[in-house]
Write a protein that holds these residues in place. Sequence first.
Motif, PDB file in Angstrom:
ATOM      1  N   GLU A  63     -15.964 -22.898 125.188  1.00 48.32           N
ATOM      2  CA  GLU A  63     -16.543 -24.059 125.816  1.00 48.32           C
ATOM      3  C   GLU A  63     -15.810 -25.366 125.735  1.00 48.32           C
ATOM      4  O   GLU A  63     -15.155 -25.658 124.896  1.00 48.32           O
ATOM      5  N   TRP A  68     -26.328 -26.056 128.428  1.00 47.92           N
ATOM      6  CA  TRP A  68     -25.061 -25.591 128.995  1.00 47.92           C
ATOM      7  C   TRP A  68     -24.763 -25.516 130.604  1.00 47.92           C
ATOM      8  O   TRP A  68     -23.777 -25.653 131.072  1.00 47.92           O
ATOM      9  N   ARG A  83     -23.009 -26.003 122.574  1.00 48.04           N
ATOM     10  CA  ARG A  83     -24.034 -24.930 123.077  1.00 48.04           C
ATOM     11  C   ARG A  83     -23.908 -23.689 122.215  1.00 48.04           C
ATOM     12  O   ARG A  83     -24.802 -23.296 121.776  1.00 48.04           O
TER      13      ARG A  83
END
Length: 564
Positions: A256, A189, A129
């Motif tokens: 992430e 996300w 993302r």
Amino acid sequence: DGLTVTTRSSEEKRGSSSSPSIIDEMSEAVRARTKAASNTAAEDANMEDGEEKKSTVAQDYPNIALLLLLYTLQGIPMGFSAAIPLILKERGASFSDIALFGVSSLPFSAKLFWAPIVDSQYLESVGRRKTWLIPAQLAIGLTMIYVAYNMEDWLGESDNHKVQIVPLSLVFLFLYLLCATQDIAVDGWALTILKRENVGYASTCNTIGQTVGYFEAFVLIIAMVETGYVSFFTFTVVHGLLFIVVTIGVWIFKSEAPVRPDEKVEDMKTVFIQMAQVTELKTVQKLLGILLTWKFSSALADNVTILKIQELGMPKEHAATLSLILTPVQIIIPMLVTKYTGGANPLNLAIHSYMPRSILAAILGFALVYFAPVEKYQEINAGKATAYDIWPYYAALLLVSLAYSVFAANMFVSQMAFFARVSDPAIGGTYMTLLNTIANLGSLLSKQIVTYGVDFFSYHECIVDSASIGSCVIPSGSKEDAVCAAAGGSCELTIDGYYVMLCACAAFGLAWWFFFESRMQSIQNEPTTSWRVRGGQFSIVPLIGIFGIVAFMIVPTIIRSLNP
């Protein structure tokens, strides 16, 4: 049949060393997602049986805060663009000009066509993302700084004193393109950054964050920029830098998680195929019919009523004050109703809010325009009276608007919670984008119809010595209006298209309720597996239909660009 495509590899198998075909890869991914969907359904059933595990919301507080921040940033350009029509109307722009500017939000309705790219193409070292989030937000910041150097010219505050609607619309179209890309990344996300049992909070973050950002930008422009406390230049530069600073912070300090094996997408072609297959699902097609039409009953109240009241003389600063009062409600309501949208039937809240919202839209649209204190507005604008002199009218406007905002927020939170519940995490960004695209198309299509409709059904006559000598056109400065003025007449409104569209919206809302209410009840009772693709053949007809709607709405922009 000519529009039917078969999902098979373009290459034949070449012995034991050949790579698996796309259909094989998809089948494996589908089996994994089907198994995950079955597990999810079993978990939902256990929750209903009282076997729900201990809440883990506290563990997700940092992620919820991040989503709130990202959605707040997303709301800033929206609030910025929402203030522009009020300014344009004050400068004599027609409803058709304002409708043209409204096309700038089209990317939120067309992002479906590049969502598969955002879902499938990314740098693993950066994150699935963040690969798109970081450049999109940096570009938004730089674009806003560019806007700072040109905004006054576009709004007609330079030497020529003429609103430049085409460049203004085009630059906001580009800005919305960037915001839509950021939205795809954030929506995707949100499905993975939160724990499965907390995914419902994504819709709350979306609603609250966008509302805060929208309010902050809208009120600053109307209450501070237009009154001279802050310049457009300062406003846009500061917010552009804010985007850049926050983006760099997320880039450096927020990691992430790697993409899970059951959520990986083999390639972009697979995602496009899966997106087309999603539109073939019966459940999605039923939902498409609902989302494309359910905003029409309230479209006039959402987009035109406040402009109509302003046209009658209400100062735009009063509109900003009204927005200021309503904003806390729009923030608090999503917090209060989240518990009603986190279960198996999140659409119930929208179902129960539709008719009250439609009724209030009719009341807001008729009574508050018909009984607008036009003479008092003239005195207020001349400095001979204040808002306190018409406090009963503003009190009624506030009460109806407060009630209307509650039901509008209920429907939005309910819609987003339902999208989060049925979306497939494997193509989360694309799936959520598809559903949001359909919803946005419905909103934008309704907005364009009613806004253009007001001008289309309105009729003005040139009155000279109490007699009509023919039609004329508003705003002033057009050829017909100049002719009327030269004849010593005044261009007066004899048929108000606003009331024509008000009746059309009210009638449509009533008919919609009788036809779709039961369908909304049944669609949320569909099992989770009915929202998952299973491979095989698909038709691109639904996608062509969606593309056709988008193309239809962008035609006015193209025409006006060629003939400014």
